[in-house]
Design an enzyme around this catalytic site. Structure first.
Site, PDB file in Angstrom:
ATOM      1  CE1 TYR A 145      -4.004   2.436   0.846  1.00 49.29           C
ATOM      2  CE2 TYR A 145      -2.309   3.061   2.541  1.00 49.29           C
ATOM      3  CZ  TYR A 145      -3.584   3.168   1.822  1.00 49.29           C
ATOM      4  OH  TYR A 145      -4.318   4.414   1.942  1.00 49.29           O
ATOM      5  CE  LYS A 153      -3.427   5.837  -1.087  1.00 52.99           C
ATOM      6  NZ  LYS A 153      -4.381   6.779  -1.744  1.00 52.99           N
TER       7      LYS A 153
END
Ligand code: ADP
Length: 265
Positions: A151, A155
């Protein structure tokens, strides 16, 4: 149709998440909001529907869906003044064990999903010499977080792409604003905490409860309310001179790096 209202397209607006709150916040500023999400989540946008909020089907991982949704908005309102790239999926677990398909999905939605929307919307904004593009990243894009490496990487990509886009689009009068939230009490935060708490990972089992708690549930307990974040973002994005970045909420910035990294070493 009231042509003076600013037209805002927001992705990932399902109930319980930050996108849902973005819709309310932008509508409260008098904008006309297209609240979009995956087809199977449209039902939970129904509560939002009003004179100023229109639910819309939009899967950011599909070229066809993005093209169809953007065409629909343009056909109905003639332009998009603000694009909020908010849709996202979590990807939690030790990188050494995480399923590659899950990692690919995170890239497809969190990073490439934003690129698809930018490619569909930015040229039209540039032609009008006006527009604002809001890319939602996360503090974990800058602060490496164990069990969230997949993740975090998506980002970090959002962060880098937003900085490049800001410079590329500035000569055309289009503002690119990156949003860097800390821990937020919303869908992904809860899902990550639950998944970590389930401790289904071999590499995770050896860690002490205290660390497990910090990585999961207690972080969510202290997290920012999504409505507070959304109202702050809407106000700043719509201001006459929007900022290049909005860093907001629990665990953001240097504080996070200093306060949390010793725990992982
Ligand atoms: P957050 O904590 O970031 O608000 P949520 O999981 O609550 O996290 O919200 C993310 C939103 O993104 C959800 O409403 C979800 O349905 C949406 N979403 C996930 N994948 C896609 C996709 N491919 N296209 C559009 N929206 C998506």
């Amino acid at each position: 149709m009231d042509g003076t209202k600013r037209v805002v397209l927001i992705t990932g607006c399902g109930k319980g998440g930050i996108g849902y709150e973005y819709c309310k916040a932008f509508a409260s500023h008098g904008c006309y909001v297209f609240a979009s999400d995956l087809p199977d989540r449209l039902h939970d946008l129904a509560d939002l529907a009003s004179e100023n909020v229109e639910p819309l089907e939009l899967d950011v991982s599909s070229d066809e869906s993005v093209a169809a949704a953007v065409s629909e908005v343009l056909a109905s309102r003639g332009r998009i003044d603000v694009l909020v790239n908010n849709a996202g999926v979590g990807s939690t677990g030790p990188l050494a064990e995480l399923n590659l398909d899950e990692i690919r999905r995170a890239w497809e939605v969190n990073a490439l999903g934003q690129v698809r929307l930018v490619q569909a919307v930015a040229p039209r904004m540039a032609a009008r010499r006006a527009g604002r593009i809001v890319n939602v990243g996360s503090v974990v894009g800058a602060v490496a977080t164990p069990w969230a490496g997949s993740y975090c990487a998506t980002k970090a990509a959002v962060d880098a792409m937003s900085d490049a886009l800001r410079v590329e689009l500035r000569p055309f009068g289009v503002h690119v604003i990156k949003v860097v939230p800390g821990a937020v009490r919303s869908g992904l935060g809860r899902a990550n905490a639950e998944r970590l708490a389930a401790r289904s990972w071999r590499l995770y089992e050896g860690f002490e409860d205290a660390i497990a708690g910090r990585a999961g549930a207690s972080q969510v307990g202290r997290a920012t309310e999504p409505g507070v974040l959304a109202r702050h973002v809407a106000r700043r994005v719509l201001s006459p001179r929007p900022p290049r970045a909005i860093v907001f909420g629990h665990m953001t910035g240097l504080f996070a790096a200093l306060a949390w990294s010793p725990l992982w070493l």
